[in-house]
Each structure stands twice: as structure tokens, then as C-alpha cells.
Design a protein around this motif. Structure first.
Motif, PDB file in Angstrom:
ATOM      1  N   PHE A 258      -6.497  -6.121   8.523  1.00 28.36           N
ATOM      2  CA  PHE A 258      -5.695  -4.892   8.523  1.00 28.36           C
ATOM      3  C   PHE A 258      -6.215  -3.914   9.565  1.00 28.36           C
ATOM      4  N   THR A 259      -7.524  -3.728   9.612  1.00 30.17           N
ATOM      5  CA  THR A 259      -8.107  -2.775  10.555  1.00 30.17           C
ATOM      6  C   THR A 259      -7.873  -3.226  11.992  1.00 30.17           C
ATOM      7  N   ARG A 260      -7.972  -4.506  12.261  1.00 30.58           N
ATOM      8  CA  ARG A 260      -7.757  -5.013  13.621  1.00 30.58           C
ATOM      9  C   ARG A 260      -6.324  -4.800  14.071  1.00 30.58           C
ATOM     10  N   ARG A 261      -5.356  -4.926  13.172  1.00 28.93           N
ATOM     11  CA  ARG A 261      -3.952  -4.874  13.582  1.00 28.93           C
ATOM     12  C   ARG A 261      -3.306  -3.514  13.389  1.00 28.93           C
ATOM     13  N   VAL A 262      -3.826  -2.712  12.486  1.00 34.88           N
ATOM     14  CA  VAL A 262      -3.211  -1.416  12.200  1.00 34.88           C
ATOM     15  C   VAL A 262      -4.045  -0.260  12.745  1.00 34.88           C
ATOM     16  N   GLY A 263      -5.334  -0.498  12.914  1.00 37.17           N
ATOM     17  CA  GLY A 263      -6.178   0.538  13.492  1.00 37.17           C
ATOM     18  C   GLY A 263      -6.816   1.462  12.481  1.00 37.17           C
ATOM     19  N   THR A 264      -6.679   1.135  11.193  1.00 32.50           N
ATOM     20  CA  THR A 264      -7.306   1.932  10.141  1.00 32.50           C
ATOM     21  C   THR A 264      -7.503   1.037   8.936  1.00 32.50           C
ATOM     22  N   THR A 265      -8.272   1.484   7.963  1.00 30.58           N
ATOM     23  CA  THR A 265      -8.539   0.668   6.786  1.00 30.58           C
ATOM     24  C   THR A 265      -7.381   0.737   5.803  1.00 30.58           C
ATOM     25  N   PRO A 266      -7.270  -0.236   4.908  1.00 22.21           N
ATOM     26  CA  PRO A 266      -6.199  -0.174   3.906  1.00 22.21           C
ATOM     27  C   PRO A 266      -6.240   1.104   3.076  1.00 22.21           C
ATOM     28  N   GLN A 267      -7.445   1.545   2.668  1.00 22.25           N
ATOM     29  CA  GLN A 267      -7.539   2.743   1.841  1.00 22.25           C
ATOM     30  C   GLN A 267      -7.116   3.993   2.611  1.00 22.25           C
ATOM     31  N   ALA A 268      -7.551   4.088   3.888  1.00 27.08           N
ATOM     32  CA  ALA A 268      -7.156   5.241   4.704  1.00 27.08           C
ATOM     33  C   ALA A 268      -5.651   5.219   4.960  1.00 27.08           C
ATOM     34  N   TYR A 269      -5.086   4.026   5.140  1.00 29.35           N
ATOM     35  CA  TYR A 269      -3.636   3.906   5.345  1.00 29.35           C
ATOM     36  C   TYR A 269      -2.892   4.396   4.106  1.00 29.35           C
ATOM     37  N   ARG A 270      -3.369   3.970   2.940  1.00 34.38           N
ATOM     38  CA  ARG A 270      -2.711   4.416   1.705  1.00 34.38           C
ATOM     39  C   ARG A 270      -2.804   5.934   1.554  1.00 34.38           C
ATOM     40  N   THR A 271      -3.941   6.505   1.896  1.00 36.64           N
ATOM     41  CA  THR A 271      -4.102   7.951   1.793  1.00 36.64           C
ATOM     42  C   THR A 271      -3.111   8.669   2.704  1.00 36.64           C
ATOM     43  N   THR A 272      -2.910   8.135   3.912  1.00 37.77           N
ATOM     44  CA  THR A 272      -1.961   8.729   4.850  1.00 37.77           C
ATOM     45  C   THR A 272      -0.554   8.745   4.274  1.00 37.77           C
ATOM     46  N   PHE A 273      -0.195   7.673   3.562  1.00 31.99           N
ATOM     47  CA  PHE A 273       1.160   7.552   3.058  1.00 31.99           C
ATOM     48  C   PHE A 273       1.223   7.743   1.540  1.00 31.99           C
ATOM     49  N   ARG A 274       0.273   8.491   0.978  1.00 26.70           N
ATOM     50  CA  ARG A 274       0.201   8.617  -0.463  1.00 26.70           C
ATOM     51  C   ARG A 274       1.437   9.256  -1.073  1.00 26.70           C
ATOM     52  N   ASP A 275       2.125  10.105  -0.308  1.00 22.19           N
ATOM     53  CA  ASP A 275       3.326  10.752  -0.864  1.00 22.19           C
ATOM     54  C   ASP A 275       4.464   9.766  -1.046  1.00 22.19           C
TER      55      ASP A 275
ATOM     56  N   LEU B 179       0.824  -1.209   0.000  1.00 24.07           N
ATOM     57  CA  LEU B 179       0.000   0.000   0.000  1.00 24.07           C
ATOM     58  C   LEU B 179       0.856   1.256   0.000  1.00 24.07           C
ATOM     59  N   GLU B 180       2.008   1.203   0.683  1.00 24.10           N
ATOM     60  CA  GLU B 180       2.898   2.361   0.753  1.00 24.10           C
ATOM     61  C   GLU B 180       3.647   2.588  -0.552  1.00 24.10           C
ATOM     62  N   GLU B 181       4.078   1.499  -1.194  1.00 22.63           N
ATOM     63  CA  GLU B 181       5.083   1.609  -2.247  1.00 22.63           C
ATOM     64  C   GLU B 181       4.549   1.364  -3.655  1.00 22.63           C
ATOM     65  N   THR B 182       3.299   0.939  -3.801  1.00 22.94           N
ATOM     66  CA  THR B 182       2.755   0.659  -5.130  1.00 22.94           C
ATOM     67  C   THR B 182       1.387   1.319  -5.283  1.00 22.94           C
ATOM     68  N   ARG B 183       0.896   1.287  -6.518  1.00 23.70           N
ATOM     69  CA  ARG B 183      -0.452   1.765  -6.805  1.00 23.70           C
ATOM     70  C   ARG B 183      -1.396   0.596  -7.104  1.00 23.70           C
ATOM     71  N   LEU B 184      -1.026  -0.575  -6.663  1.00 23.51           N
ATOM     72  CA  LEU B 184      -1.885  -1.730  -6.852  1.00 23.51           C
ATOM     73  C   LEU B 184      -3.235  -1.503  -6.178  1.00 23.51           C
TER      74      LEU B 184
ATOM     75  N   VAL C 270       3.911   6.709  -2.248  1.00 24.91           N
ATOM     76  CA  VAL C 270       3.517   5.720  -3.240  1.00 24.91           C
ATOM     77  C   VAL C 270       4.136   6.063  -4.593  1.00 24.91           C
ATOM     78  N   GLY C 271       4.795   5.117  -5.184  1.00 26.01           N
ATOM     79  CA  GLY C 271       5.345   5.296  -6.511  1.00 26.01           C
ATOM     80  C   GLY C 271       4.622   4.424  -7.502  1.00 26.01           C
ATOM     81  N   ALA C 272       5.122   4.355  -8.695  1.00 29.28           N
ATOM     82  CA  ALA C 272       4.491   3.518  -9.706  1.00 29.28           C
ATOM     83  C   ALA C 272       4.687   2.069  -9.350  1.00 29.28           C
ATOM     84  N   GLY C 273       3.650   1.254  -9.517  1.00 27.85           N
ATOM     85  CA  GLY C 273       3.748  -0.151  -9.175  1.00 27.85           C
ATOM     86  C   GLY C 273       3.308  -1.035 -10.298  1.00 27.85           C
TER      87      GLY C 273
END
Length: 320
Positions: free
Chosen positions: A298-315, A272-277, A317-320
Motif C-alpha cells: 500500500f505504501t509503495r503504490r499509494v504513498g502513505t500507510t493504510p492507517q494514515a489513508y483511513r485517517t485522511t478519508f475518515r469522514d 479503508l474508505e467505506e468500512t471500519r474493518l 467511513v461508515g459502519a462496516g
């Protein structure tokens, strides 16, 4: 009503965290309709102190304003800084008379030294939560919270979480509209989803030291996308399933299912951090099968959804 704020600055105070408190409570925005506060940075004797960045800081006052402030705030300091008895006494008196106390990051250790975390829920930066709990066993340390409010005592995690805690207090004292306007003025979100887990470093999945099971764990790390069963893993290890399960817990400290799920979540975080998959593709590559299963774990262990996590770290994210 919150009208006056006193910020405690001991030697080696962290300037950015102090700056967070000054930005929220020490900047005069009354001309734009925001509430104003009497704001004072206080040192033990009213003299200058050195910041953790090496430059000097000239305060407004000695400890006097702590005796009357509606909010006493403690920015980050060294966890081993010497806290003079008059400071501890002033913090205790502030709570006794009903003032708010707010700490940012490692400032929680000063509140702990005053005994103000005993039997309270609290938090600090994720790197220090274990140490805070060890030093103050009566504290109820919440390791995944951005901030915690327990009665008049508010504790927050790392630097940005101090902003979250300050905005929470503004919201509580002046209403949601004021807090939202202030957040917009500061160009920060009025409320952040999730907890600290999403900011904890996610190492590349690797097998722990497990002499008997290391070949199996290394195989698992390389095949996280494949469905697997305990029976299959036991056969690969040349053990009966029950023997394998016992050995797995003895060598890793957890069950095969829990260990495998954790490794898959770590892999999903990196994708989620490093790709646009797509989330669906991330779920498949990480071995969850579908997006619903990924979101659940993911939500149980990280405390947020995959999409919200990606948004947080969108900067990041590179091409994947």
C-alpha cells in the motif's frame, strides 16, 4: 527575506486558488506576531478580469509589482489560457533576479509556457501530470508529489496542496514555529504525509479488455482474497505457464503479480474508505494475508500507510 508577494491573475483565474495565496500572504496578522507582506494581485494592464466562477476581480496593479516582488505566485488558470508575451517575460525576469515563483495546480502550465520548468522537477494536479509532461518534455514531472521545490521554483498539486507549498515557503523563510502557528491559525495540518496517489480516484476493480484472458481476470477480481499462483492461473486459462505469462503481459501491459497487487490495493483502498474493518481484516479480505504485507504494498503504490489513508478519508467511513 520574503517581504513582498505579487500574484498574477489572468482572465478566468481560479478564485479559490487565488484565495489560498491571499489567505497565507495577503492577510495582515502582524498584530499577532506573524510576518507581514506587501501583497498585490496583478493583471496584464491593471484592469479587471473575470474569474472562472464568473464574477469580476479588480486587481491592485498591473505587472509592475512582478518586477520587484520576492515571490511571484501563479494560481490555477485554464491550461489553454492565452499568456501574453509581457507576462512570460516578467516571469523569466523574476527567476533571473532570484525571486521565488510558486504555482498552484494548473498554474504550472503558465510557468511551463515561460520555459521555467525545463530541466526542473515539478508537479501539478494528478489529472494533468501527463499533459504537463507531454507539453514540456524537458520538465521532470513528479506525478505523486503534493508540491515540489526546485531552486526558486515551487509547483504544487491541487487546491489544498497550494496551502502545503505556501506553508513550506513560510517554514523555509521564517522557521518551523511560525509555519506551525500559521497552520494552526488556518486550521490546517502544518505538514501532510503521503503524496497525490492517495487522492487519485480508486475505481472499483474490474478486468480490462483482454479477449483471451478475460474469464481468468474476472475470476481473479471475484477472488482477490485467495492466494494464487501463475501455474494455477495458467491452468485455468488452459495454457502453459510461460505462454500464460507472455499472453498476460501482451494483453494487460504488466505481469500477473503486478496486476494482481494493484487490484488488491484498489480493493484495500475502498475497504479503508467505506468500512471500519481493522487493518488486519482489510489485509485478509484484499488477499495480502497480513497487515505487514498490506502496509508494504500500500505504501509503495499509494504513498502513505493504510492507517494514515483511513485517517485522511475518515469522514467517508461508515459502519462496516
Amino acid at each position: 527575506m520574503l517581504r513582498s508577494v505579487a500574484v498574477l491573475a489572468l482572465d478566468q483565474v481560479a478564485p479559490f486558488e487565488l484565495g489560498v495565496l491571499a489567505e497565507v500572504f495577503g492577510t495582515d496578522r502582524t498584530a499577532d506576531g506573524f510576518p507581514g507582506y506587501r501583497f498585490a494581485v496583478c493583471t496584464v494592464d491593471g484592469g479587471p478580469v473575470r474569474t472562472a466562477a464568473g464574477f469580476g476581480l479588480t486587481p491592485h496593479a498591473d505587472l509592475g509589482p512582478l518586477e520587484e516582488a520576492d515571490l511571484v505566485a501563479v494560481p490555477a488558470h485554464s491550461r489553454d489560457c492565452e499568456v501574453p508575451p509581457p507576462v512570460l517575460d516578467a516571469l523569466r525576469r523574476a527567476v533571473d533576479r532570484g525571486a521565488y515563483l510558486l504555482s498552484v495546480c494548473s498554474g504550472a502550465f503558465l510557468l511551463g509556457a515561460a520555459g521555467l520548468l525545463d530541466d526542473r522537477e515539478c508537479t501539478t494536479h494528478w489529472r494533468y501530470v501527463d499533459e504537463l509532461q507531454r507539453r514540456h518534455p524537458r520538465a521532470r514531472v513528479r506525478c505523486n508529489s503534493l508540491y515540489v521545490a526546485d531552486g526558486p521554483v515551487l509547483t504544487s498539486a491541487g487546491t489544498a496542496a497550494g496551502i502545503d507549498a505556501c506553508l513550506h515557503l513560510v517554514r523555509q523563510e521564517h522557521g518551523s514555529a511560525t509555519a506551525t502557528r500559521l497552520a494552526r491559525r488556518m486550521v490546517v495540518p502544518p505538514h501532510r504525509d503521503g503524496g497525490q496517489s492517495q487522492y487519485v480516484e480508486a475505481p472499483i476493480p474490474k478486468a480490462p479488455e483482454a479477449p483471451t484472458l478475460e474469464p481468468v481476470l474476472e475470476w481473479l477480481i471475484g477472488h482477490l482474497d485467495r492466494p494464487t499462483t501463475v501455474d494455477e492461473l495458467a491452468a485455468r486459462a488452459g495454457m502453459a505457464p510461460r505462454t500464460f505469462a507472455r499472453r498476460f503481459r501482451a494483453e494487460t501491459g504488466t505481469t500477473p503479480h503486478d496486476w494482481l497487487t494493484n487490484q488488491r490495493v484498489l480493493l484495500a483502498r475502498r475497504l479503508l474508505e467505506e468500512t471500519r474493518l481493522s487493518v488486519e481484516t482489510v489485509a485478509d479480505r484484499a488477499g495480502f494475508g497480513d497487515a505487514a504485507a498490506l502496509r508494504h504494498h500500500f505504501t509503495r503504490r499509494v504513498g502513505t500507510t493504510p492507517q494514515a489513508y483511513r485517517t485522511t478519508f475518515r469522514d467517508r467511513v461508515g459502519a462496516g
